[in-house]
Design a protein around this motif. Structure first.
Motif, PDB file in Angstrom:
ATOM      1  N   LYS A  97      -6.348 -49.916  18.937  1.00 17.53           N
ATOM      2  CA  LYS A  97      -7.526 -50.423  19.662  1.00 17.53           C
ATOM      3  C   LYS A  97      -7.996 -51.736  19.024  1.00 17.53           C
ATOM      4  CE  LYS A  97      -8.388 -46.981  22.582  1.00 17.53           C
ATOM      5  NZ  LYS A  97      -8.662 -45.623  22.202  1.00 17.53           N
ATOM      6  N   LEU A  98      -7.985 -51.756  17.674  1.00 13.24           N
ATOM      7  CA  LEU A  98      -8.457 -52.959  16.982  1.00 13.24           C
ATOM      8  C   LEU A  98      -7.649 -54.174  17.411  1.00 13.24           C
ATOM      9  CD1 LEU A  98      -9.074 -51.675  13.329  1.00 13.24           C
ATOM     10  CD2 LEU A  98     -10.788 -52.252  15.030  1.00 13.24           C
ATOM     11  N   LYS A  99      -6.358 -53.940  17.667  1.00 10.79           N
ATOM     12  CA  LYS A  99      -5.498 -55.074  18.049  1.00 10.79           C
ATOM     13  C   LYS A  99      -6.015 -55.736  19.318  1.00 10.79           C
ATOM     14  CE  LYS A  99      -1.381 -53.997  15.584  1.00 10.79           C
ATOM     15  NZ  LYS A  99       0.016 -53.814  15.455  1.00 10.79           N
ATOM     16  N   ILE A 140     -22.572 -48.614  35.017  1.00  9.73           N
ATOM     17  CA  ILE A 140     -21.256 -49.177  34.645  1.00  9.73           C
ATOM     18  C   ILE A 140     -20.203 -48.059  34.584  1.00  9.73           C
ATOM     19  CG2 ILE A 140     -19.958 -50.347  32.818  1.00  9.73           C
ATOM     20  CD1 ILE A 140     -22.589 -51.794  32.096  1.00  9.73           C
ATOM     21  N   ILE A 141     -20.585 -46.945  33.953  1.00  7.59           N
ATOM     22  CA  ILE A 141     -19.649 -45.823  33.805  1.00  7.59           C
ATOM     23  C   ILE A 141     -19.242 -45.336  35.196  1.00  7.59           C
ATOM     24  CG2 ILE A 141     -19.446 -43.414  33.000  1.00  7.59           C
ATOM     25  CD1 ILE A 141     -21.406 -44.232  30.689  1.00  7.59           C
ATOM     26  N   LEU A 183     -16.610 -48.501  24.903  1.00  7.69           N
ATOM     27  CA  LEU A 183     -17.218 -47.769  26.025  1.00  7.69           C
ATOM     28  C   LEU A 183     -16.174 -46.880  26.704  1.00  7.69           C
ATOM     29  CD1 LEU A 183     -19.271 -47.186  28.343  1.00  7.69           C
ATOM     30  CD2 LEU A 183     -18.647 -49.377  29.326  1.00  7.69           C
ATOM     31  N   GLN A 184     -15.001 -47.469  26.997  1.00 13.17           N
ATOM     32  CA  GLN A 184     -13.949 -46.700  27.667  1.00 13.17           C
ATOM     33  C   GLN A 184     -13.488 -45.537  26.785  1.00 13.17           C
ATOM     34  OE1 GLN A 184     -12.812 -47.708  30.840  1.00 13.17           O
ATOM     35  NE2 GLN A 184     -12.025 -45.608  30.844  1.00 13.17           N
ATOM     36  N   SER A 185     -13.357 -45.866  25.490  1.00 19.35           N
ATOM     37  CA  SER A 185     -12.885 -44.852  24.559  1.00 19.35           C
ATOM     38  C   SER A 185     -13.861 -43.663  24.518  1.00 19.35           C
ATOM     39  CB  SER A 185     -12.747 -45.510  23.190  1.00 19.35           C
ATOM     40  OG  SER A 185     -12.101 -44.691  22.315  1.00 19.35           O
ATOM     41  N   PHE A 186     -15.157 -43.950  24.486  1.00 16.35           N
ATOM     42  CA  PHE A 186     -16.156 -42.871  24.485  1.00 16.35           C
ATOM     43  C   PHE A 186     -16.156 -42.116  25.823  1.00 16.35           C
ATOM     44  CE2 PHE A 186     -19.029 -45.121  21.128  1.00 16.35           C
ATOM     45  CZ  PHE A 186     -18.207 -44.652  20.126  1.00 16.35           C
ATOM     46  N   MET A 187     -15.957 -42.886  26.924  1.00 18.98           N
ATOM     47  CA  MET A 187     -15.917 -42.214  28.242  1.00 18.98           C
ATOM     48  C   MET A 187     -14.748 -41.226  28.312  1.00 18.98           C
ATOM     49  SD  MET A 187     -16.503 -45.385  30.875  1.00 18.98           S
ATOM     50  CE  MET A 187     -15.833 -44.513  32.286  1.00 18.98           C
ATOM     51  N   ASP A 188     -13.639 -41.583  27.660  1.00 15.10           N
ATOM     52  CA  ASP A 188     -12.439 -40.744  27.739  1.00 15.10           C
ATOM     53  C   ASP A 188     -12.428 -39.635  26.673  1.00 15.10           C
ATOM     54  OD1 ASP A 188     -11.711 -42.460  29.712  1.00 15.10           O
ATOM     55  OD2 ASP A 188     -10.344 -43.663  28.479  1.00 15.10           O
ATOM     56  N   SER A 189     -13.425 -39.620  25.791  1.00 19.10           N
ATOM     57  CA  SER A 189     -13.412 -38.644  24.686  1.00 19.10           C
ATOM     58  C   SER A 189     -13.803 -37.250  25.171  1.00 19.10           C
ATOM     59  CB  SER A 189     -14.415 -39.064  23.609  1.00 19.10           C
ATOM     60  OG  SER A 189     -14.039 -40.279  23.051  1.00 19.10           O
ATOM     61  N   GLY A 219     -18.467 -53.404  26.353  1.00 19.93           N
ATOM     62  CA  GLY A 219     -17.692 -53.635  27.570  1.00 19.93           C
ATOM     63  C   GLY A 219     -18.002 -54.960  28.231  1.00 19.93           C
ATOM     64  N   VAL A 220     -17.018 -55.409  29.009  1.00 16.54           N
ATOM     65  CA  VAL A 220     -17.090 -56.739  29.614  1.00 16.54           C
ATOM     66  C   VAL A 220     -18.275 -56.849  30.587  1.00 16.54           C
ATOM     67  CG1 VAL A 220     -15.452 -56.177  31.491  1.00 16.54           C
ATOM     68  CG2 VAL A 220     -15.660 -58.531  30.678  1.00 16.54           C
ATOM     69  N   GLU A 221     -18.647 -55.749  31.239  1.00 20.82           N
ATOM     70  CA  GLU A 221     -19.760 -55.800  32.202  1.00 20.82           C
ATOM     71  C   GLU A 221     -21.053 -56.167  31.482  1.00 20.82           C
ATOM     72  OE1 GLU A 221     -17.775 -53.241  31.618  1.00 20.82           O
ATOM     73  OE2 GLU A 221     -17.036 -52.277  33.431  1.00 20.82           O
ATOM     74  N   VAL A 222     -21.327 -55.501  30.363  1.00 18.52           N
ATOM     75  CA  VAL A 222     -22.543 -55.798  29.604  1.00 18.52           C
ATOM     76  C   VAL A 222     -22.448 -57.200  29.011  1.00 18.52           C
ATOM     77  CG1 VAL A 222     -23.804 -55.211  27.497  1.00 18.52           C
ATOM     78  CG2 VAL A 222     -23.194 -53.432  29.093  1.00 18.52           C
ATOM     79  N   ARG A 223     -21.274 -57.525  28.482  1.00 20.66           N
ATOM     80  CA  ARG A 223     -21.082 -58.857  27.887  1.00 20.66           C
ATOM     81  C   ARG A 223     -21.451 -59.963  28.893  1.00 20.66           C
ATOM     82  NH1 ARG A 223     -20.810 -63.330  27.474  1.00 20.66           N
ATOM     83  NH2 ARG A 223     -19.357 -64.720  26.422  1.00 20.66           N
ATOM     84  N   ASN A 224     -21.024 -59.774  30.146  1.00 18.82           N
ATOM     85  CA  ASN A 224     -21.276 -60.819  31.135  1.00 18.82           C
ATOM     86  C   ASN A 224     -22.726 -60.868  31.595  1.00 18.82           C
ATOM     87  OD1 ASN A 224     -18.697 -61.607  30.859  1.00 18.82           O
ATOM     88  ND2 ASN A 224     -17.936 -60.509  32.663  1.00 18.82           N
ATOM     89  N   GLN A 225     -23.413 -59.760  31.482  1.00 18.89           N
ATOM     90  CA  GLN A 225     -24.836 -59.736  31.868  1.00 18.89           C
ATOM     91  C   GLN A 225     -25.746 -60.063  30.692  1.00 18.89           C
ATOM     92  OE1 GLN A 225     -26.533 -56.226  33.604  1.00 18.89           O
ATOM     93  NE2 GLN A 225     -24.561 -55.539  34.343  1.00 18.89           N
TER      94      GLN A 225
END
Ligand code: HEM
Length: 494
Positions: free
Chosen positions: A149-151, A248-249, A263-269, A194-200
């Motif tokens: 993920k870090l990559k 967003i979710i 965000l995605q990682s937590f959603m999939d946990s 996440g990109v959605e928050v970043r853009n807003q």
């Protein structure tokens, strides 16, 4: 005659019983007082306070580091401060702090001392849940910060740094502290939220994060629910952020879209019992990640810059390192290339040794334990105490670090390894042991991505005095502005 003998028998018997009784009392008293003396001998020394009852609190309020600087030379590495109805015992240095870092939750817990975070992080996460649930949630953190993920986060960090500094002119003057704060909000948002928050971000979301941040005051540690305007704004902001993340979710789920972010990682946990995380938990964990990682990283990148610009020897060493790496990899920067920047890594680590943003770590003790100082003194710390250690103080102990107040990144190079020579828990800017920082690799990558870009593209000069420490902040950072003159450079590999 017989009755006289009987009387004598009874009198002697009672006399014997009485003597025995008194003897028992005397012996018991002797044993108790010996034990009491023994216990007293093994209790940590207590900080003297100018006035009874609130004296200890007043000394603590002058600042924990001031207290440690005054008391450590007098009382040594273990001592207790009476804080009105609580006792706080300090364990300073690797010899006595191992238990602090290694103890299981049932012996030393975080929940009581860090509970003040609950209204900010929200319900159902971290310090609002039992340890077994918290452990699972920390597993979600670990999963979201794996090397794979870090990559992909690094690629986003690099783009953010390029975009941000492309807006600087060819030369000018900036407050480096402010610039790095802004950039870190952007990268942390992109990789974590996440990109959605970043853009807003520069619309309503950044204002909400600001309100959340401003609702974490020193008074909030003691009274997190005090009905003051800052807390009210914090609670409203938390609610609105939950709505934004909920949307967003939902839209990711509807679109069947998957992104590379926390965000995605937590959603999939999923919990061990198969239950997926709720939207509210995802929001809470993201806020916790932002609180753990944002100010800590931006403060560290500012100190790193201040020290590099004030120490030409190290500035040219890290600039030369960039040239060597660019000869090998050209303009590319990725996770593995950042990992080759060992000189820069040592400079960040040294800035962080001198200025750990989390100056005090706390636990609540639930069972008695003993520690032995490096001088061989044993102390018993009873359950019920708050137990504390201090990265800001322990990282500068002169028996561990040579010239501890000097910026000397080479102290970490092979052969010297000052942070390892005295054993584990000698370097505690990221804590250690059972609750060591899960974001350490992320933080280094982020700061390296920023500084490798600056070193490659700009000539920089510190034009304000070397910054002072802002001890009053919750996350201790740099006081005032850090003014820097920059000049964009034509890259030369010579
Ligand atoms: C320079 C940057 C950072 C510093 C100095 C730092 C420092 C620390 C320290 C001292 C602790 C231990 C607290 C304690 O023992 O009570 C800690 C824990 C933690 N940090 Fe960091 N941190 C940094 C960046 C990050 C980042 C970027 C993240 C996540 C993205 C993060 C996530 C965490 C988490 C989840 C824990 C809790 C671990 C646990 O309790 O098991 N940190 N950090």
């Amino acid at each position: 005659m017989e009755s006289n003998l009987m009387n004598l028998y009874y009198n002697t018997k009672w006399l014997n019983i009485s003597v025995l009784f008194f003897a028992t009392l005397v012996v018991a008293k002797l044993i108790l007082s010996a034990g009491w003396r023994y216990n007293r001998r093994r209790s940590p020394p207590v900080v003297k306070a100018p006035i009874p009852i609130v004296g200890g609190l007043l000394r603590f309020l002058k600042g924990p580091i001031v207290l440690l600087r005054e008391e450590y030379p007098k009382l040594g590495s273990v001592f207790t401060l009476n804080l009105v109805n609580k006792k706080i015992t300090f364990l300073i240095g690797p010899e006595v702090s191992a238990h602090f870092f290694k103890a299981v939750e049932t012996d030393l817990s975080q929940q009581e001392v860090y509970r003040f975070n609950v209204p900010t992080f929200g319900p159902g996460v971290v310090f609002d849940v039992d340890y077994s649930v918290r452990q699972e949630q920390f597993r979600f953190f670990t999963d979201s910060l794996r090397v794979s993920k870090l990559k992909s986060y690094v690629d986003q960090m690099v783009v953010e740094a390029q975009d941000y500094f492309s807006k600087w002119g060819d030369n000018g003057e900036v407050d480096l502290k402010h610039e790095l704060e802004q950039l870190i909000i952007l990268t942390a948002s992109r990789c974590l939220l996440g990109v959605e928050v970043r853009n807003q971000l520069f619309d309503d979301v950044s204002a909400l994060f600001h309100d959340l941040d401003s609702g974490m005051l020193p008074i909030s540690v003691v009274f997190p629910y005090l009905p003051i305007p800052a807390h009210r704004r914090r609670d409203q902001a938390r609610k609105k952020l939950a709505e934004i993340f909920g949307r967003i979710i939902n839209s990711r789920k509807q679109a069947g879209k998957s992104e590379n972010d926390m965000l995605q990682s937590f959603m999939d946990s999923k919990y061990k019992n198969g239950r997926p995380t709720t939207d509210s938990e995802v929001t809470g964990l993201l806020i916790a990640a932002l609180f753990a990682g944002q100010h800590t990283s931006s403060i560290t990148s500012t100190w790193t810059g201040a020290y590099l610009l004030a120490n030409k020897k190290y500035l040219s060493a890290v600039s030369d390192e960039q040239k060597v790496i660019m000869r090998k990899h050209g303009d590319d920067v990725d996770h593995d290339i950042l990992s080759e920047m060992e000189g820069l890594h040592r400079c960040i680590k040294e800035a962080l040794r001198l200025h750990p943003p989390l100056i005090m770590l706390l636990r609540s003790s639930h069972s008695d334990f003993s520690v032995t100082t490096r001088e061989g003194k044993e102390y018993d710390i009873p359950k019920g105490h708050i137990v504390a250690t201090s990265p800001a103080f322990a990282n500068r102990l002169p028996h561990i670090y040579k010239d501890p107040d000097t910026f000397d990144p080479d102290r970490f190079s092979a052969g010297r390894d000052e942070d390892k020579a005295a054993g584990p828990f000698s370097y505690i800017s990221f804590g250690g042991g059972r609750h060591g920082c899960l974001g350490e690799p992320f933080a280094y990558l982020q700061i390296k991505a920023i500084w490798s870009h600056l070193l490659r593209n700009f000539e920089l000069e510190l034009i304000s005095p070397f910054p002072e420490i802002d001890w009053n902040a919750m996350v201790v950072g740099v006081k005032g502005k850090v003014m820097v003159r920059y000049k964009r450079k034509q890259l030369s590999l010579e």
